[in-house]
Design an enzyme around this catalytic site. Structure first.
Site, mmCIF file in Angstrom:
data_model
loop_
_atom_site.group_PDB
_atom_site.id
_atom_site.type_symbol
_atom_site.label_atom_id
_atom_site.label_comp_id
_atom_site.label_asym_id
_atom_site.label_seq_id
_atom_site.Cartn_x
_atom_site.Cartn_y
_atom_site.Cartn_z
ATOM 1 N N ARG A 47 37.631 -62.158 -2.219
ATOM 2 C CA ARG A 47 39.094 -63.352 -1.664
ATOM 3 C C ARG A 47 38.596 -64.516 -2.316
ATOM 4 O O ARG A 47 37.732 -64.493 -2.802
ATOM 5 C CB ARG A 47 38.214 -62.796 0.119
ATOM 6 C CG ARG A 47 37.023 -63.208 0.757
ATOM 7 C CD ARG A 47 36.466 -63.582 1.722
ATOM 8 N NE ARG A 47 37.029 -64.975 1.710
ATOM 9 C CZ ARG A 47 37.088 -66.509 1.312
ATOM 10 N NH1 ARG A 47 35.637 -65.720 0.583
ATOM 11 N NH2 ARG A 47 37.125 -67.402 0.920
ATOM 12 N N GLY A 48 39.857 -64.943 -1.767
ATOM 13 C CA GLY A 48 39.783 -66.620 -2.103
ATOM 14 C C GLY A 48 40.866 -66.305 -2.919
ATOM 15 O O GLY A 48 40.532 -65.138 -3.931
ATOM 16 N N ALA A 49 41.817 -67.212 -3.087
ATOM 17 C CA ALA A 49 42.948 -66.839 -4.071
ATOM 18 C C ALA A 49 42.791 -66.598 -5.413
ATOM 19 O O ALA A 49 43.391 -65.682 -6.315
ATOM 20 C CB ALA A 49 44.068 -67.860 -3.782
ATOM 21 N N ASP A 231 46.030 -70.795 -0.657
ATOM 22 C CA ASP A 231 46.606 -69.535 -0.756
ATOM 23 C C ASP A 231 47.960 -69.988 -1.798
ATOM 24 O O ASP A 231 47.879 -68.725 -2.780
ATOM 25 C CB ASP A 231 46.643 -68.173 0.154
ATOM 26 C CG ASP A 231 45.272 -67.948 0.236
ATOM 27 O OD1 ASP A 231 44.547 -69.621 0.996
ATOM 28 O OD2 ASP A 231 44.540 -67.501 0.103
#
Ligand code: MRU
Length: 328
Positions: A47-49, A231
């Site tokens: 996860r995390g852009a 994001d």
């Protein structure tokens, strides 16, 4: 400065740290198929852009190894999560790179390009750390420890390495500045626990708070600056980040606390005019535990550009209203 890495290659597989099991358990997962990569993004093992983008890039390489058609691979990966533009950015970059060669060369080329995307993300974030440090130094000149606040997890876990919002904090610590970080819980997925875990490992003093405590702490003068990740940043500087970011930005504005966004250029969507055009992921009601009650669970919100003191990129600090100056 060294940083742990979240995604590595091992004998044709892609190895990730399963973030759904952190902080209780450090478990590595081998991704060997396109479906593995798509699922890892969808269920938030990664996860995390920036890390979503790097995983999608490797997903293209895995899909080509399976002999799947490029269009289908791109469609599968693009459908995993809607808000982080790094996903579309990485897929478009992979497709552009492959178009330069005949299909016979695509497998090798895909691994090489995915590797380059991962390496460049780590480099960009290291540079963000140094540019962020230049912003923190004057604060440290006035008072130490510098009191910082962040939201969600935009540390090394959310990127290939170094992190975005946490990169300046790690750089400050490495430079000998005293920092303390207010870490908000980040309901409903509790990414704040990941941030607290990272900071504890690095020995950075921090305090865990419920999301709604942020306003009071700013009112009490206990926060010198807020730094969050992103994001998707629209061309006008409006920024999508984890839900709850906007309320922190409003409170920061009300109390004269500078509010910074730290993000690599791969998170800026120059084709998106403003925040109203950013797709917001709506996640399952079960995450909020509503039971029989109707639930809305938007995973991100939009912070208008005018609430942002500046965007810390690998090219330096940029005014949110002047992103054209860093357009590639
Ligand atoms: O839903 P998540 O955990 O993927 O959301 C992550 C965030 O909102 C981060 O702040 C953002 O991706 C920046 S990560 C460097």
């Amino acid at each position: 400065m060294n940083s742990p890495r979240t995604i590595v290659e091992n004998n044709g597989a892609v190895v990730i740290l399963d973030q759904t099991r952190l902080p209780q358990e450090t478990a590595f997962v081998h991704l060997t198929t396109l479906a593995d990569a798509a699922q890892a993004i969808r269920v938030m093992r990664v996860r995390g852009a920036p890390l979503i983008g790097a995983t999608a890039a490797y997903g293209v390489a895995l899909g080509l190894e399976e002999g799947q058609p490029l269009d289908a691979i791109v469609q599968t990966l693009a459908a995993t999560r809607p808000t982080a533009v790094n996903l579309q950015w990485a897929l478009a970059r992979m497709a552009r790179a492959l178009q330069k060669s005949a299909p016979a060369g695509w497998r090798d080329l895909a691994w090489r390009e995915a590797r380059a995307i991962a390496r460049e993300d780590a480099e960009a974030n290291a540079a963000i750390g140094q540019h962020g440090l230049a912003i923190l130094r004057p604060l440290a000149g006035r008072k130490q420890p510098i009191q910082l606040m962040t939201h969600c997890n935009a540390g090394w876990l959310a990127t290939v390495a170094h992190g975005t919002a946490l990169a300046p904090i790690y750089a400050a610590q490495a430079a000998g500045l005293a920092v303390h970080v207010w870490v908000s819980e980040t309901r409903p997925r509790n990414q704040g626990l990941l941030t607290a875990w990272e900071l504890a490992q690095a020995g950075v003093p921090h305090t865990f708070i419920v999301d709604n405590a942020a306003g009071l702490l700013m009112m009490q003068g206990k926060v010198d600056a807020v730094i969050v990740g992103a994001d998707r940043i629209a061309a006008n500087g409006d920024t999508a980040n984890k839900v709850g970011t906007y309320l922190k930005a409003l409170a920061a504005k009300a109390h004269g606390v500078p509010f910074y966004v730290a993000a690599p250029l791969s998170t800026i969507d120059f084709a998106c005019p403003d925040g109203a055009h950013i797709p917001i992921e709506e996640r399952a009601a079960e995450e909020v535990g509503g039971g029989a009650t109707a639930v809305a669970n938007p995973a991100f919100d939009i912070t208008p550009a005018q609430l942002i003191a500046g965007i810390i990129t690998e090219r330096g600090l940029v005014a949110a209203g002047n992103l054209a100056s860093v357009k590639p």
